[in-house]
Structure formats: structure tokens, C-alpha cells
Design an enzyme around this catalytic site. Structure first.
Site, PDB file in Angstrom:
ATOM      1  N   HIS A 180      63.411  17.534  18.415  1.00 28.05           N
ATOM      2  CA  HIS A 180      63.344  17.374  16.974  1.00 28.05           C
ATOM      3  C   HIS A 180      62.030  17.725  16.165  1.00 28.05           C
ATOM      4  O   HIS A 180      60.900  17.212  16.551  1.00 28.05           O
ATOM      5  CB  HIS A 180      63.841  16.095  16.732  1.00 28.05           C
ATOM      6  CG  HIS A 180      65.179  15.534  16.729  1.00 28.05           C
ATOM      7  ND1 HIS A 180      65.783  14.575  17.370  1.00 28.05           N
ATOM      8  CD2 HIS A 180      66.095  16.135  16.126  1.00 28.05           C
ATOM      9  CE1 HIS A 180      66.982  14.583  17.219  1.00 28.05           C
ATOM     10  NE2 HIS A 180      67.205  15.574  16.586  1.00 28.05           N
ATOM     11  N   GLY A 181      62.116  18.444  15.423  1.00 26.86           N
ATOM     12  CA  GLY A 181      60.814  18.756  14.603  1.00 26.86           C
ATOM     13  C   GLY A 181      60.299  20.192  15.312  1.00 26.86           C
ATOM     14  O   GLY A 181      60.298  20.217  16.221  1.00 26.86           O
ATOM     15  N   HIS A 212      70.612  20.075  18.290  1.00 29.26           N
ATOM     16  CA  HIS A 212      69.839  19.404  17.294  1.00 29.26           C
ATOM     17  C   HIS A 212      68.367  20.029  17.692  1.00 29.26           C
ATOM     18  O   HIS A 212      68.157  20.550  18.686  1.00 29.26           O
ATOM     19  CB  HIS A 212      69.398  17.957  17.262  1.00 29.26           C
ATOM     20  CG  HIS A 212      70.924  17.200  16.844  1.00 29.26           C
ATOM     21  ND1 HIS A 212      70.747  16.052  16.250  1.00 29.26           N
ATOM     22  CD2 HIS A 212      72.204  17.334  16.953  1.00 29.26           C
ATOM     23  CE1 HIS A 212      71.906  15.481  15.720  1.00 29.26           C
ATOM     24  NE2 HIS A 212      72.859  16.377  16.308  1.00 29.26           N
ATOM     25  N   GLY A 213      67.651  20.160  16.745  1.00 34.16           N
ATOM     26  CA  GLY A 213      66.133  20.600  16.907  1.00 34.16           C
ATOM     27  C   GLY A 213      66.146  22.058  17.127  1.00 34.16           C
ATOM     28  O   GLY A 213      65.286  22.606  17.883  1.00 34.16           O
ATOM     29  N   SER A 214      66.766  22.571  16.074  1.00 34.04           N
ATOM     30  CA  SER A 214      66.984  24.262  16.174  1.00 34.04           C
ATOM     31  C   SER A 214      65.649  24.732  15.514  1.00 34.04           C
ATOM     32  O   SER A 214      65.369  25.914  15.882  1.00 34.04           O
ATOM     33  CB  SER A 214      68.040  24.625  15.433  1.00 34.04           C
ATOM     34  OG  SER A 214      68.009  24.386  14.094  1.00 34.04           O
ATOM     35  N   ASP A 234      73.814  12.025   9.646  1.00 35.35           N
ATOM     36  CA  ASP A 234      73.168  12.355  10.846  1.00 35.35           C
ATOM     37  C   ASP A 234      72.543  11.086  11.464  1.00 35.35           C
ATOM     38  O   ASP A 234      71.753  10.435  10.807  1.00 35.35           O
ATOM     39  CB  ASP A 234      72.023  13.380  10.498  1.00 35.35           C
ATOM     40  CG  ASP A 234      71.700  14.326  11.805  1.00 35.35           C
ATOM     41  OD1 ASP A 234      72.498  14.365  12.846  1.00 35.35           O
ATOM     42  OD2 ASP A 234      70.604  14.613  11.731  1.00 35.35           O
ATOM     43  N   HIS A 235      72.569  11.058  12.750  1.00 34.42           N
ATOM     44  CA  HIS A 235      72.072   9.940  13.585  1.00 34.42           C
ATOM     45  C   HIS A 235      72.269   8.695  12.947  1.00 34.42           C
ATOM     46  O   HIS A 235      71.283   7.738  12.577  1.00 34.42           O
ATOM     47  CB  HIS A 235      70.409  10.197  13.500  1.00 34.42           C
ATOM     48  CG  HIS A 235      70.028  11.324  14.658  1.00 34.42           C
ATOM     49  ND1 HIS A 235      70.286  11.161  16.126  1.00 34.42           N
ATOM     50  CD2 HIS A 235      69.809  12.715  14.385  1.00 34.42           C
ATOM     51  CE1 HIS A 235      69.868  12.332  16.540  1.00 34.42           C
ATOM     52  NE2 HIS A 235      69.701  13.117  15.426  1.00 34.42           N
ATOM     53  N   TYR A 241      66.593  21.233   9.812  1.00 32.90           N
ATOM     54  CA  TYR A 241      66.067  20.666   8.827  1.00 32.90           C
ATOM     55  C   TYR A 241      64.665  20.861   8.435  1.00 32.90           C
ATOM     56  O   TYR A 241      64.159  21.379   7.418  1.00 32.90           O
ATOM     57  CB  TYR A 241      65.940  18.894   8.937  1.00 32.90           C
ATOM     58  CG  TYR A 241      65.326  18.231   7.580  1.00 32.90           C
ATOM     59  CD1 TYR A 241      65.818  18.609   6.266  1.00 32.90           C
ATOM     60  CD2 TYR A 241      64.291  17.532   7.848  1.00 32.90           C
ATOM     61  CE1 TYR A 241      65.139  17.857   5.423  1.00 32.90           C
ATOM     62  CE2 TYR A 241      63.584  16.962   6.783  1.00 32.90           C
ATOM     63  CZ  TYR A 241      64.040  17.071   5.486  1.00 32.90           C
ATOM     64  OH  TYR A 241      63.418  16.565   4.393  1.00 32.90           O
ATOM     65  N   THR A 242      63.866  20.880   9.502  1.00 30.70           N
ATOM     66  CA  THR A 242      62.497  21.342   9.339  1.00 30.70           C
ATOM     67  C   THR A 242      62.064  22.423   9.002  1.00 30.70           C
ATOM     68  O   THR A 242      61.174  23.049   7.895  1.00 30.70           O
ATOM     69  CB  THR A 242      61.672  20.818  10.864  1.00 30.70           C
ATOM     70  OG1 THR A 242      61.805  19.565  11.235  1.00 30.70           O
ATOM     71  CG2 THR A 242      60.183  21.312  10.637  1.00 30.70           C
TER      72      THR A 242
END
Length: 287
Positions: free
Chosen positions: A182-183, A210-212, A81-82, A234-235
């Protein structure tokens, strides 16, 4: 079973669900997500983000995660990722990754497309998928610095750019910006479905969110009907371990580190299962 991203996204498109793309920078996180995927009998994306290299060096843990993916009972894509440098992307490929995100969105459109095209040419020659990014993805720090008044529309991917980007690069998937951050944020992100419709019509390839974390579940499921086939997480999963660990602390006895790992993995597994179920959009995975 270790597969590339294109394989997973094609099945998601046909069956109208979204693949969950989990950042798993540590072995514990990786084990938790793979357990969730096997429990749900669902395909999944795992892997590192270049940002978290210090927590899980890709040259050290990449081959281990590749082996874990190979041994999994479900299709698993090992995805970078990224990836923001050619050098790091090559490290991921050498470590056994089957997909990379070539993120050069900090450059102008033409240079972004030129470098992504280089990555696509090489990666496709060895069966590796490539995800690109057009536009900018804001993060929670930007929102906080702006006092909550950050205009997310300034970061939106432009529909007129993505068709040309895919034509120039041949990327398999494209991250697009249409309202997420994101986050996890205090304020719930609100997705712009009118804009997403325009992006879907212009893209001609798989779209990625991204950033779900923090997005309302109903909005996530609605987004899938607008063409999203991969949603990064992720978060939400990573922070699920915090409350579980806190609730397990007792003043009368020590909490050993191996117990902390076990508690964290159980919490992250359940959180990952919730996400997989949500993104399946009613689709029942079968053997």
C-alpha cells in the site's frame, strides 16, 4: 449507471481485463475519475476508504457520490474500501454504496471469516457485493521502518486458506497479497506470479490487487492474465495533482483555490485514463 461490484467483475472476467478501483475520498477526485471513465467509455469503481473518513465523511459525501454514479454514462460501482467495522460498513450501505470491502484481516482466520459471512448474508439480501481479505497487506511505512528489508512473503495470502474462506463466507471477491505494498514505494514491487497462480487455482472467485501504484505496467498487465479482475489505485492518481499544481505556480500572480481544484482535476483525470487504458489489456470498450 450505478451497479454493484459483482456485475463489473463478471464482465471483466469474460472479456479478460481488470476493473480499476479508484479511491475517491473527495468530490474533486470523484469527478476526475468519472470524467476519465466517461472519456474512455469504461466501467469503473469509485468510493471511500474508511481510513480517509476525516477528508470525506461518508454520510455527507456518500449520497452525493451515489447520485454522481447514477448519472454517469458508464457502469459505476460505489465501493467502500477497507471497511474495518460493522458500524462503518452499515453507514456506507445507508449512504448508497453498492459494494463493501469487509476487512477483518487483523483478526484470526476463523473470526475474519465469521464476520465477513455476516456481512455477505445481509449485503447479498439487498443486492450489495462484498470483497474480503485473506492474509495481510503491508504498507510503505512498514517497508521504511524495516529499512527496506521487509520480507513481503511473510504477508502472502496462503492458497490453502482462500478456498475455505470463500466456502465459509460466499464473498464475491477476494483481495490477495502476492508482492504489492500500500502506497507508492521507491523500490519497484516485484509480483510473485508463481504464487498468484496458486491463489487463482485455489480461489474460485474474483481476485483483487491492492497497492498497484509503483508496480511496473508490464507486471500489472501480466497479472490480469493470471486471473486478477480488479486493481485498486489511489496513490498514483492522487499524487499526480502535485506536479501539475507546482508547475502552475507563478510568482507574479496568485493561484486561486478554484484554479488549483481545476488543475488538480485535470491531472487526476489524465492519470486515471492512463490506468484504465493499461488495465483494459487491449479490450475495447463499446457502447
Amino acid at each position: 449507471m450505478l451497479v454493484n461490484l459483482k456485475t463489473l467483475l463478471e464482465d471483466a472476467r469474460i472479456n479478460h481485463y481488470a476493473v480499476a478501483g479508484f479511491t475517491t475520498p473527495t468530490i474533486d477526485t470523484c469527478e476526475a475519475v468519472l470524467q476519465a471513465a466517461e472519456d474512455m467509455n469504461a466501467p469503473v469503481v469509485i468510493g471511500q476508504a474508511q481510513l480517509y473518513e476525516e477528508f470525506g465523511p461518508i454520510e455527507k459525501f456518500g449520497p452525493v457520490m451515489a447520485h454522481m454514479a447514477e448519472q454517469a454514462k458508464v457502469p459505476v460501482c460505489l465501493h467502500l474500501d477497507h471497511g474495518t467495522s460493522i458500524d462503518y460498513i452499515m453507514k456506507a450501505i445507508k449512504a448508497g454504496y453498492t459494494s463493501v470491502m469487509a476487512d477483518f484481516s487483523h483478526l484470526d482466520f476463523e473470526e475474519n471469516a465469521r464476520i465477513v459471512k455476516m456481512c455477505v448474508t445481509f449485503c447479498h439480501s439487498v443486492g450489495i457485493s462484498v470483497e474480503g481479505l485473506v492474509g495481510k497487506m503491508p504498507n510503505v511505512a512498514m517497508v521504511e521502518q524495516a529499512g527496506g528489508d521487509l520480507d513481503l512473503k511473510e504477508f502472502f495470502t496462503k492458497p490453502e486458506e482462500i478456498g475455505r474462506f470463500i466456502e465459509l463466507t460466499g464473498a464475491d471477491a477476494l483481495t490477495v497479497s502476492f508482492g504489492t505494498v500500500h502506497g507508492m514505494t521507491v523500490a519497484k514491487p516485484v509480483l510473485d506470479f508463481v504464487h498468484l497462480t496458486k491463489l487463482h487455482q485455489a480461489a474460485g472467485c474474483a481476485l483483487v490487487m491492492h497497492g498497484s501504484s509503483g508496480v511496473e505496467p508490464s507486471q500489472l498487465q501480466k497479472a490480469i492474465t493470471y486471473g486478477l479482475t480488479k486493481v485498486n489505485v489511489y496513490t498514483k492518481v492522487s499524487t499526480s495533482a502535485q506536479d501539475a499544481i507546482r508547475d502552475s505556480i507563478r510568482p507574479e500572480r496568485p493561484l486561486y483555490y478554484h484554479e488549483i481544484e481545476q488543475i488538480a482535476k485535470r491531472a487526476m483525470t489524465e492519470s486515471a485514463k492512463e490506468t484504465i487504458a493499461l488495465l483494459s489489456n487491449g479490450y475495447q470498450f463499446s457502447d
